[in-house]
Design a protein around this motif. Structure first.
Motif, PDB file in Angstrom:
ATOM      1  N   HIS A  65       0.851  -1.180   0.000  1.00 20.86           N
ATOM      2  CA  HIS A  65       0.000   0.000   0.000  1.00 20.86           C
ATOM      3  C   HIS A  65       0.894   1.240   0.000  1.00 20.86           C
ATOM      4  N   LYS A  67       1.347   5.486   1.365  1.00 16.64           N
ATOM      5  CA  LYS A  67       0.938   6.505   2.328  1.00 16.64           C
ATOM      6  C   LYS A  67       1.470   7.855   1.880  1.00 16.64           C
ATOM      7  N   THR A 154      -3.896   6.692   3.353  1.00 16.10           N
ATOM      8  CA  THR A 154      -3.417   5.358   3.011  1.00 16.10           C
ATOM      9  C   THR A 154      -4.202   4.896   1.791  1.00 16.10           C
TER      10      THR A 154
END
Length: 309
Positions: A65, A67, A154
């Motif tokens: 992921h 951020k 996120t």
């Protein structure tokens, strides 16, 4: 070819369907500062193979992921009842938007039906795509400073690639006014005026990635708002934070920044529970109180509002 860190362009747009790229363009440009990007977060799984010799086995990257963290100046659109240029950002932090034509735009925290955004960050010609992004926001007002919304998002992971940055349009962003006695006319607790040095209201969103077979998404699972502010101390007969904390008394806090129509922001916390004071502070020989408070919901989703007028 050298890539200059200063050559950054951030764009963001609400997604119609979660995780489906909303393809933000130049009209969705974000006038941001203090951008911090972590493009490839996740875990590295060790294989731990049994072999008759020593050496690394390699790893497998999972739960990938991205951020991103940045600040946007807190300023209205310049027209009462018109949403600000940063509206999509706060909506993706689990806030509802209520527009009253020609009058106000109000944001309040919500429990369900959270929206998401797609963000693109261009650094030079490198494009970082962040889909399905949800996040947290903190409202910051410090005396003699610029008022800010501090965001941290996120998102799902997408491999960075080369791309052509669009031409940004920042016309929706107004120049901010500094936080001062003249431009921040209201700071009250339970209806009484006090002198404030700094203020921060953190929405406290618990943002988590959920990586399952058949579904990957970023969700906001909980919220724990927190107020941190430092004010000039007064006699306890006027305001007693120790007694309020011990009795778990809830009080109203209001702060208003801005004096010109279309550029006024009011933060109202109807039911703040003062936390026990942990110490004292001194500035220029004057005693001050560093205080903390928890916004408490009453009927639900009403623990605080940010209203632009």
């Amino acid at each position: 070819m050298t890539i200059r860190w200063a050559e950054k362009l951030l764009v963001a747009k609400i997604e119609g369907t979660y995780g489906t790229d909303s393809t933000p363009g130049g009209g969705d440009a974000v006038l941001a500062t203090a951008v911090e990007l972590s493009p490839m977060e996740g875990q590295d799984l060790e294989r731990n193979l049994d072999k008759p010799y020593l050496g690394n086995d390699g790893t497998i990257a999972v739960d990938l992921h991205s951020k991103i963290k940045f600040r946007v100046e807190l300023q209205g659109s310049g027209t009462a009842g018109t949403a600000p240029a940063w509206a999509a950002l706060i909506r993706a932090c689990a806030f509802a938007e209520t527009v009253s034509a020609a009058t106000s735009v109000t944001y309040n925290p919500i429990t369900a039906s959270h929206e998401s955004i797609s963000l693109y960050l261009f650094i030079g010609s490198t494009r970082y795509v962040m889909k399905g992004a949800r996040g947290n926001v903190a409202i910051i007002l410090n005396a003699s400073g610029i008022p800010y919304l501090e965001f941290e998002f996120t998102s799902l992971f997408t491999l960075p690639a080369e791309g052509t940055p669009p031409t940004p349009n920042y016309d929706g962003y107004q120049d901010p006014t500094e936080v001062s006695n003249a431009t921040t006319p209201t700071f009250t607790i339970d209806g009484d005026d006090y002198v404030l040095r700094n203020f921060k209201l953190d929405a406290g969103n618990d943002v988590q990635g959920r990586f399952l077979i058949g579904d990957e998404r970023v969700i906001i699972v909980d919220r724990a708002e927190m107020l941190d502010f430092q004010m000039v101390a007064v006699p306890l007969s006027t305001l007693n934070p120790y007694a309020l904390a011990k009795a778990k008394t809830q009080v109203e806090l209001v702060i208003t920044h801005g004096t010109e129509a279309g550029k006024i922001a009011t933060i109202e916390v109807p039911t703040m529970q003062i936390q026990r004071p942990s110490g004292l502070a001194e500035a220029q020989g004057i005693m001050e109180w560093p205080l903390r408070g928890k916004p408490r919901p009453d009927a639900g989703n009403d623990q605080f509002t940010l209203t632009l007028t």
